[in-house]
Design a protein around this motif. Structure first.
Motif, PDB file in Angstrom:
ATOM      1  N   GLY A  59     -19.786  31.302   4.152  1.00  0.00           N
ATOM      2  CA  GLY A  59     -21.049  32.015   4.168  1.00  0.00           C
ATOM      3  C   GLY A  59     -22.139  31.397   3.320  1.00  0.00           C
ATOM      4  N   ARG A  60     -21.816  30.298   2.642  1.00  0.00           N
ATOM      5  CA  ARG A  60     -22.820  29.622   1.809  1.00  0.00           C
ATOM      6  C   ARG A  60     -23.098  28.229   2.363  1.00  0.00           C
ATOM      7  NH1 ARG A  60     -20.635  29.220  -4.012  1.00  0.00           N
ATOM      8  NH2 ARG A  60     -22.700  28.233  -4.272  1.00  0.00           N
ATOM      9  N   ARG A  61     -24.344  27.789   2.196  1.00  0.00           N
ATOM     10  CA  ARG A  61     -24.712  26.459   2.660  1.00  0.00           C
ATOM     11  C   ARG A  61     -24.793  25.502   1.470  1.00  0.00           C
ATOM     12  NH1 ARG A  61     -25.870  25.715   7.776  1.00  0.00           N
ATOM     13  NH2 ARG A  61     -26.215  27.522   9.117  1.00  0.00           N
ATOM     14  N   PHE A  62     -24.391  24.246   1.735  1.00  0.00           N
ATOM     15  CA  PHE A  62     -24.360  23.233   0.691  1.00  0.00           C
ATOM     16  C   PHE A  62     -25.136  21.991   1.133  1.00  0.00           C
ATOM     17  CE2 PHE A  62     -20.694  25.878   0.081  1.00  0.00           C
ATOM     18  CZ  PHE A  62     -20.617  26.032  -1.299  1.00  0.00           C
ATOM     19  N   ASP A  63     -25.640  21.262   0.132  1.00  0.00           N
ATOM     20  CA  ASP A  63     -26.355  20.024   0.397  1.00  0.00           C
ATOM     21  C   ASP A  63     -25.357  18.900   0.704  1.00  0.00           C
ATOM     22  OD1 ASP A  63     -28.613  21.415  -0.225  1.00  0.00           O
ATOM     23  OD2 ASP A  63     -28.798  20.575  -2.249  1.00  0.00           O
ATOM     24  N   CYS A  64     -25.896  17.803   1.184  1.00  0.00           N
ATOM     25  CA  CYS A  64     -25.073  16.628   1.476  1.00  0.00           C
ATOM     26  C   CYS A  64     -25.935  15.379   1.315  1.00  0.00           C
ATOM     27  CB  CYS A  64     -24.539  16.714   2.903  1.00  0.00           C
ATOM     28  SG  CYS A  64     -23.511  15.337   3.378  1.00  0.00           S
ATOM     29  N   SER A  65     -25.296  14.247   0.996  1.00  0.00           N
ATOM     30  CA  SER A  65     -26.036  12.989   0.884  1.00  0.00           C
ATOM     31  C   SER A  65     -25.759  12.111   2.095  1.00  0.00           C
ATOM     32  CB  SER A  65     -25.651  12.234  -0.395  1.00  0.00           C
ATOM     33  OG  SER A  65     -24.267  11.963  -0.398  1.00  0.00           O
ATOM     34  N   GLN A  66     -26.812  11.570   2.665  1.00  0.00           N
ATOM     35  CA  GLN A  66     -26.706  10.640   3.788  1.00  0.00           C
ATOM     36  C   GLN A  66     -27.148   9.269   3.293  1.00  0.00           C
ATOM     37  OE1 GLN A  66     -28.118  11.718   7.870  1.00  0.00           O
ATOM     38  NE2 GLN A  66     -29.543  10.024   7.557  1.00  0.00           N
ATOM     39  N   LEU A  67     -26.217   8.299   3.335  1.00  0.00           N
ATOM     40  CA  LEU A  67     -26.469   6.964   2.809  1.00  0.00           C
ATOM     41  C   LEU A  67     -26.384   5.945   3.944  1.00  0.00           C
ATOM     42  CD1 LEU A  67     -24.183   7.395  -0.280  1.00  0.00           C
ATOM     43  CD2 LEU A  67     -26.666   7.400  -0.320  1.00  0.00           C
ATOM     44  N   THR A  68     -27.417   5.135   4.088  1.00  0.00           N
ATOM     45  CA  THR A  68     -27.485   4.159   5.170  1.00  0.00           C
ATOM     46  C   THR A  68     -27.602   2.762   4.578  1.00  0.00           C
ATOM     47  OG1 THR A  68     -28.543   5.751   6.664  1.00  0.00           O
ATOM     48  CG2 THR A  68     -28.754   3.418   7.216  1.00  0.00           C
ATOM     49  N   TYR A  69     -26.763   1.852   5.095  1.00  0.00           N
ATOM     50  CA  TYR A  69     -26.720   0.470   4.622  1.00  0.00           C
ATOM     51  C   TYR A  69     -27.000  -0.460   5.797  1.00  0.00           C
ATOM     52  CZ  TYR A  69     -24.121   2.919   0.977  1.00  0.00           C
ATOM     53  OH  TYR A  69     -23.728   3.805   0.008  1.00  0.00           O
ATOM     54  N   ILE A  70     -28.006  -1.315   5.666  1.00  0.00           N
ATOM     55  CA  ILE A  70     -28.468  -2.168   6.765  1.00  0.00           C
ATOM     56  C   ILE A  70     -28.375  -3.637   6.365  1.00  0.00           C
ATOM     57  CG2 ILE A  70     -30.437  -2.769   8.226  1.00  0.00           C
ATOM     58  CD1 ILE A  70     -31.425   0.169   7.754  1.00  0.00           C
ATOM     59  N   MET A  71     -27.911  -4.452   7.292  1.00  0.00           N
ATOM     60  CA  MET A  71     -27.919  -5.896   7.103  1.00  0.00           C
ATOM     61  C   MET A  71     -28.432  -6.540   8.384  1.00  0.00           C
ATOM     62  SD  MET A  71     -24.810  -8.393   5.793  1.00  0.00           S
ATOM     63  CE  MET A  71     -24.525  -7.444   4.307  1.00  0.00           C
ATOM     64  N   GLU A  72     -29.313  -7.510   8.240  1.00  0.00           N
ATOM     65  CA  GLU A  72     -29.897  -8.187   9.399  1.00  0.00           C
ATOM     66  C   GLU A  72     -29.624  -9.686   9.343  1.00  0.00           C
ATOM     67  OE1 GLU A  72     -33.956  -6.999  10.483  1.00  0.00           O
ATOM     68  OE2 GLU A  72     -33.838  -5.484   8.899  1.00  0.00           O
ATOM     69  N   ASP A  73     -29.663 -10.308  10.529  1.00  0.00           N
ATOM     70  CA  ASP A  73     -29.512 -11.765  10.656  1.00  0.00           C
ATOM     71  C   ASP A  73     -28.272 -12.278   9.920  1.00  0.00           C
ATOM     72  OD1 ASP A  73     -31.830 -12.022  12.201  1.00  0.00           O
ATOM     73  OD2 ASP A  73     -33.102 -12.044  10.419  1.00  0.00           O
ATOM     74  N   ILE A  74     -27.126 -11.831  10.408  1.00  0.00           N
ATOM     75  CA  ILE A  74     -25.847 -12.153   9.774  1.00  0.00           C
ATOM     76  C   ILE A  74     -25.201 -13.289  10.556  1.00  0.00           C
ATOM     77  CG2 ILE A  74     -23.682 -11.190   8.918  1.00  0.00           C
ATOM     78  CD1 ILE A  74     -25.065  -8.392   9.784  1.00  0.00           C
ATOM     79  N   PRO A  75     -25.019 -14.450   9.944  1.00  0.00           N
ATOM     80  CA  PRO A  75     -24.397 -15.566  10.667  1.00  0.00           C
ATOM     81  C   PRO A  75     -22.953 -15.252  11.050  1.00  0.00           C
ATOM     82  CG  PRO A  75     -25.459 -16.308   8.633  1.00  0.00           C
ATOM     83  CD  PRO A  75     -25.410 -14.817   8.578  1.00  0.00           C
TER      84      PRO A  75
END
Length: 658
Positions: free
Chosen positions: A220-236
């Motif tokens: 019956g209670r709501r809780f927060d959450c963390s959303q973590l995004t990790y990006i890498m570009e141009d990977i040989p």
């Protein structure tokens, strides 16, 4: 290798939450996706390229099981550049057993897109997915996408449900084809505090964090959450090359390891332990320390295999030989005993834990100081050294200490001599577990170098026929490798016959192998040979190269840049001693220069010396690799070192009539 450590600070209760499922669909295909990517990571060696890769993981409650599951959603878009890239359409999803339950895969979708005036899409049939059981710990889901052609694009999406909430799932940024964009999002349950490590050479392009307010509903209670995004570009693309550890040690990837969580009553539970805690658990474990302490198993055996007056080393060698013969390895790794020492001795069969725990127990029963050493094999990856992760280790060896010396022992293989570890165990550091003091890291290395010595002598007659003998001497890991190869044949005669049938440049007329079963002695092969040099012999000249066997023609190091060490497993040495009598009346006209090459600090040396006197050519060549591991900044020098040796080997000896 570089590591980054990111601390996750969101902590809250989530044991009975219900998360809203979110799909991870790829964007709509467009004509722009079919354009050849203009990127430095895509070159003539690229046969396919990842245009876009996205993943998302979060934890949910499995309502039917009332247990937590990590839900991994994955999507990838790959452009096939040519026919050699077609194998990207043959897709395999590994599923692992965690505890007593397997991971499961669902919602598998596959699409093939191609252009014929407009974009056409062919969807993979749902029945194309089939499942295979590899062993009791791994299942595979396999499928092949339809209508694959050059310049087509494939989309793959699926969802994995995993019971492994302790490690999440490693996100692999780098693979064997280049990637333009790779993005991973982790929604971290706040009662959990994960240690997040980024390993590999390449850095993240971007990191994003977002607070999801009232994301979960709990009682019956709501809780927060963390959303973590990790990006890498141009990977040989990651290119594998000779002499390396497991690729996963070096590929850029992000890993999650649960360090701490809060239970529903608010109590903090720490999962990251100190080594003293692990030591105690191992020594109290029935399948580990409980087997070491079973010295009574050998009370009646030792008097039968040991003799009065035996030195400590004599005793250790006899016990080592006894365990090798008594317990045959069932090809299963393990740091724990599978059956128990007593049962393994009775069954004469067991895993690595059974064998080497029996060895340790027997040595201790004989009064020899012996300890277990936890090992992670080369294909398993390097163990973490910052804090204990017992699951990193999949193997066990023994260390014996006597007369001021120490020896690593592994009694699993018939052809392993006393004091030599197989190559699979030479993988960074092991953890030695003492009975009365804290464990410590210990370098896994062999004291004996890998060595092969070719001894060639004979005579070339006036018709250009060479008759002589080749003797080959092996030591260390070279001897182990050769003994293992020889023992695969039904008999020694069958091995020699295979040598005769597969020596294209020479005819072997007779052969013998010496000290095949005398493991502590040098292994030797001896062959009577005949080589036809008549095509090289002219009326007034003769040309030939006396390096008749294993001449180096190809550089094992060819990468423009190698971002991981060269790991040979041991120091290495290769020698040639050659003596050839030439036909009468020839003078030397041209010969390779006597030379000596060396890397800085004598990390490697190559010497080549020859002389021709009174019709006899004498040649000595030695290649010494004086380090087991060459670091990244030594790679270019090592590559150039080998290139110069190969160029030197291309120069023949030329002789002319007097």
């Amino acid at each position: 290798m570089m590591y980054r450590f990111l601390t996750l600070v969101w902590i809250f209760q989530v044991f009975f939450f219900h998360a809203h499922a979110q799909t991870n669909e790829l964007p709509t295909i467009s004509f722009r996706d079919f354009e050849i990517p203009n990127s430095p990571i895509v070159d003539s060696t690229s046969h396919a390229v990842v245009i876009l890769e996205k993943g998302r993981s979060d934890i949910q409650v499995d309502e039917s099981e009332r247990e937590l599951r990590v839900i991994h959603r994955y999507g990838v878009r790959i452009k096939i550049l040519d026919k050699e890239g077609f194998d990207q359409a043959n897709y395999i999803i590994p599923l692992y057993k965690i505890g007593n339950k397997f991971e499961t895969v669902s919602q598998v979708k596959g699409y093939t897109h191609y252009i014929d005036g407009k974009i056409h899409t062919v969807e993979m049939d749902k029945g194309a997915v089939f499942h295979e059981k590899v062993n009791e710990f791994v299942n595979l889901s396999k499928f092949t996408l339809p209508n694959i052609a050059e310049n087509c694009i494939i989309d793959i999406e699926y969802e994995i449900r995993s019971p492994d909430i302790f490690n999440y799932r490693t996100w692999k940024y780098q693979d064997d084809i280049p990637k333009l964009y790779s993005e991973y999002t982790a929604i971290i349950p706040a009662v959990y505090n994960y240690n997040v490590t980024l390993n590999g050479f390449y850095k993240l392009t971007d990191e994003r964090s977002k607070l999801l307010k009232d994301h979960f509903l709990l009682n019956g209670r709501r809780f927060d959450c963390s959303q973590l995004t990790y990006i890498m570009e141009d990977i040989p693309a990651f290119h594998e090359e000779s002499h390396m550890l497991a690729p996963k040690n070096y590929k850029s990837a992000i890993n999650f390891e649960l360090m701490q969580y809060y239970s529903t009553n608010g109590a903090r539970q720490n999962l990251t332990k100190e080594w003293k805690d692990v030591d105690r658990e191992l020594l109290n474990d029935r399948s580990f320390g409980g087997q070491i302490n079973r010295e009574n198993n050998f009370k009646h055996i030792l008097p039968e295999i040991l003799a009065d007056g035996d030195s400590e080393e004599d005793k250790a060698r006899k016990i080592y030989s006894y365990i090798k013969k008594q317990i045959k390895w069932n090809k299963i790794y393990g740091k724990y005993s599978q059956f128990g020492v007593k049962e393994a001795l009775e069954k004469r069969n067991g895993n690595i834990g059974d064998i080497n725990l029996a060895l340790i127990s027997a040595c201790n029963a004989a009064g020899i100081e012996t300890y277990p050493v936890l090992v992670s094999t080369r294909e398993n990856g390097l163990p973490k050294t910052i804090h204990p992760v017992i699951s990193d280790f999949n193997y066990l060896v023994a260390q014996v200490r006597m007369n001021g010396k120490s020896y690593f022992l592994d009694a699993s293989e018939e052809n392993l001599p006393f004091g030599l570890l197989p190559l699979r165990c030479i993988n960074g550091n092991g953890r030695i577990i003492y009975s009365k003091k804290s464990s410590e890291w210990i370098k896994l290395e062999n004291q004996v170098d890998a060595s092969t010595h070719f001894d060639v002598f004979g005579k070339i007659d006036d018709t250009g026929q060479f008759k002589g003998k080749i003797r080959i001497f092996y030591e260390g890991l070279d001897a182990l490798s050769r003994r293992n190869y020889i023992k695969k044949f039904s008999s020694l005669d069958a091995y020699i016959e295979e040598r005769m049938n597969n020596s294209a440049s020479m005819r072997i007329e007779d052969g013998k192998v010496y000290q095949l079963d005398s493991l502590d002695n040098t292994l030797m092969e001896s062959y009577d040979i005949n080589i036809d040099f008549s095509d090289n012999l002219r009326e007034e000249s003769f040309v030939f190269n006396p390096i008749l066997i294993n001449r180096m023609t190809k550089n094992p190091f060819n990468l423009e840049e190698r971002n991981y060490p060269v790991d040979l497993g041991s120091k290495q040495r290769e020698l040639y001693s050659i003596s050839v009598r030439l036909p009468n009346g020839f003078n030397i006209e041209r010969q390779p220069k006597n030379t000596a090459l060396a890397l800085p600090e004598s990390a490697a040396r190559y010497t080549y010396q020859s002389q021709y006197e009174e019709g006899s050519l004498i040649l000595k060549q030695e290649l010494s690799l004086n380090k087991a591991i060459y670091e990244v900044d030594e790679y270019f020098h090592l590559k150039e070192f080998y290139s110069r040796i190969i160029q030197h080997h291309k120069v023949d000896f030329a002789f002319t009539k007097q």
